[in-house]
Design an enzyme around this catalytic site. Structure first.
Site, PDB file in Angstrom:
ATOM      1  N   HIS A 163      49.771 -59.619 -38.022  1.00 24.51           N
ATOM      2  CA  HIS A 163      49.771 -59.718 -39.499  1.00 24.51           C
ATOM      3  C   HIS A 163      48.477 -59.160 -40.099  1.00 24.51           C
ATOM      4  CE1 HIS A 163      53.099 -62.656 -38.913  1.00 24.51           C
ATOM      5  NE2 HIS A 163      52.333 -63.069 -37.907  1.00 24.51           N
TER       6      HIS A 163
ATOM      7  N   LYS B 148      30.904 -40.020 -49.927  1.00 22.34           N
ATOM      8  CA  LYS B 148      32.202 -40.128 -49.242  1.00 22.34           C
ATOM      9  C   LYS B 148      32.325 -39.273 -47.993  1.00 22.34           C
ATOM     10  CE  LYS B 148      35.504 -42.099 -51.771  1.00 22.34           C
ATOM     11  NZ  LYS B 148      36.548 -42.902 -51.220  1.00 22.34           N
TER      12      LYS B 148
ATOM     13  N   SER C 236      33.968 -35.724 -50.877  1.00 23.72           N
ATOM     14  CA  SER C 236      34.549 -35.835 -52.210  1.00 23.72           C
ATOM     15  C   SER C 236      33.800 -34.895 -53.131  1.00 23.72           C
ATOM     16  CB  SER C 236      34.408 -37.275 -52.708  1.00 23.72           C
ATOM     17  OG  SER C 236      34.458 -37.313 -54.123  1.00 23.72           O
TER      18      SER C 236
ATOM     19  N   GLU D  29      45.007 -39.203 -42.705  1.00 21.64           N
ATOM     20  CA  GLU D  29      45.910 -39.458 -43.836  1.00 21.64           C
ATOM     21  C   GLU D  29      47.019 -38.415 -43.913  1.00 21.64           C
ATOM     22  OE1 GLU D  29      43.730 -40.319 -47.578  1.00 21.64           O
ATOM     23  OE2 GLU D  29      42.035 -40.709 -46.265  1.00 21.64           O
TER      24      GLU D  29
END
Ligand code: ARG
Length: 458
Positions: free
Chosen positions: A156, A283, A277, A290
């Site tokens: 979980h 970043k 970024s 992704e």
């Protein structure tokens, strides 16, 4: 417009119809398979005395030249042909005259395209398998180096029990190993040759289908001509297996993304596999992971698309089946790219072992082992569970771990606890007592690593 079937027609094809019908813009990537199939067909026609020896030799060598000219950029496959089959035949006829026109004896584009697609997919199955093997080698290497790297195991997405990084990686090893087995199964089922099925009902020429099958590396010919031209099961199976590979890569990517986040800091991606970024200078984004996760969608899409195209098609060939190509090709390219990139990313990632160990120590991952301690000292499991529940509540209120409690505090909740409890609930002990087959204990994982090493050698 150059068409193979003009004889029966008096009027011109409407331009839009021509464009809608044509497939050369995407089936041109089958040129190698198409020529390979034609060479086998011509050799067989020669062997059977349907073409003369001279015609056979001339055609085979001319087909080889066409292939070389395409490969080396001297010959472009242009949009003026309906499909790759028309292109090759037209080029052959341009070069050989009447002999070229004999190529299609005893053949239909229906068995031709069925063959081309099968040859192409067979290669993809082998390439996919090879790439999966490289990924497995990287995973196994990480496993070998991390049989003692304790980290939290989750259920979980909540910390559950400690495991090791080797064990966590071992789960992905099993997944990609099954993916390879699927490739192997698909190969075994698909490796029969549809060439010679004709349009749907075989031919009247004395073709030797065993011979062409053998020339093209198949186990033998397909056994029903109507199925031979209209079967795309192997492609559906391949796309299904690819969808599963993508699902596995997507789960793995999701973990890498989480682990690379500021909250986890379990890993750091190599600069080569992350991006920045344009506005936030701090970043370092896990874009590759992704994208792999995101590209799952188009591979699932290809599978669903082909299943839907094939649904309800009456026997045998129908033009709907031309739709088996574009999305399948896209899925094939996507899956290979994703495995390749993921393998590169994984082989360059840095694991922050200290952070993993620290994280395992927080979050009561040793609570089950504390209960097991009580059970081993005669307390019924249900009572032990309740005792440790009270201990956890105590720790939560104080903001400490079970290991931080004093023996007196523990004994106040249950007098069964003795000094050896601290050793019993240390992370290392928790992991290394788990020694059953498939469990995370060091020795159990080492046994698995030895087996997987043997497997990869095969
Ligand atoms: N481009 C066609 C396809 O991919 C080739 C087969 C054409 N056959 C036909 N009967 N029109 O399916």
């Amino acid at each position: 417009m150059a068409q193979l079937w003009g004889g029966r027609f008096t009027g011109e094809t409407d331009q839009l119809v021509y464009e809608f019908n044509a497939s050369v813009s995407f089936d041109k990537r089958l040129y190698r398979q198409d020529i390979e199939g034609s060479i086998a067909h011509v050799k067989m026609l020669g062997k059977q005395g349907i073409l003369t020896e001279e015609e056979t030799q001339e055609t085979v060598s001319c087909l080889g030249n066409i292939r070389a000219d395409v490969e080396e950029g001297r010959l472009a496959i242009t949009g003026e042909y309906e499909d790759i089959h028309s292109f090759v035949e037209a080029e052959l006829t341009k070069r050989l005259g009447d002999t070229g026109k004999k190529l299609h004896t005893g053949r239909s584009r229906n068995d031709q395209v069925a063959l081309d697609m099968r040859l192409y997919t067979r290669e993809e199955v082998e390439k996919t398998d090879g790439l999966l093997k490289e990924l497995l080698e990287v995973i196994l290497h990480i496993m070998e180096e991390n049989t003692e790297t304790v980290m939290p195991g989750f259920t979980h997405l909540q910390k559950a029990q400690p495991v090791t990084l080797a064990h966590h990686m071992g789960a992905y090893f099993e997944m990609f190993k099954r993916d390879r087995l699927r490739m192997h199964d698909i190969y075994e089922r698909m490796n029969y040759c549809p060439l010679g099925s004709g349009a749907l009902a075989g031919t009247t020429y004395p073709l030797d289908r065993d011979y062409t099958a053998r020339l093209l590396g198949f186990y033998g010919p397909t056994l029903n001509s109507m199925d031979g031209v209209s079967d795309r099961d192997y492609l559906i199976e391949y796309l299904g297996a690819c969808a599963t590979i993508m699902m596995h890569l997507s789960r793995f990517s999701e973990e890498i993304i989480l682990w690379n986040s500021n909250e986890y800091q379990f890993v750091e991606l190599d600069d080569a596999y992350s991006t920045g970024s344009s506005i936030m200078p701090q970043k370092k984004n896990p874009d590759i992971a992704e994208l792999v996760r995101g590209k799952c969608g188009r591979v699932y899409g290809a599978l669903l698309s082909l299943l839907t195209t094939m649904k309800g098609l009456p026997l045998a060939y129908n033009k709907d089946m031309q739709e088996d190509k574009e999305l399948s090709f896209d899925a094939m390219d996507t899956v290979k790219d994703c495995i390749r990139l993921f393998t590169g990313m994984l082989s360059t990632v840095t694991f922050h072992r200290g952070r993993m160990r620290e994280s395992a120590g927080l979050g009561f991952t040793n609570a089950t082992d504390a209960a097991d301690y009580l059970v081993n000292h005669g307390v019924p499991f249900r009572d032990a569970h309740a005792v440790v529940g009270r201990i956890v509540l105590f720790c939560v209120e104080k903001g400490i771990a079970i290991d931080d409690m004093s023996l007196e505090e523990l004994q106040e909740i249950s007098p069964v606890f003795q000094e050896d409890i601290f050793e019993a609930i240390s992370m290392e002990a928790c992991v290394n007592r788990r020694l059953t087959a498939g469990a995370p204990g060091k020795e159990a994982v080492e046994r698995v690593i030895a087996l997987e090493k043997e497997y990869l050698k095969k």
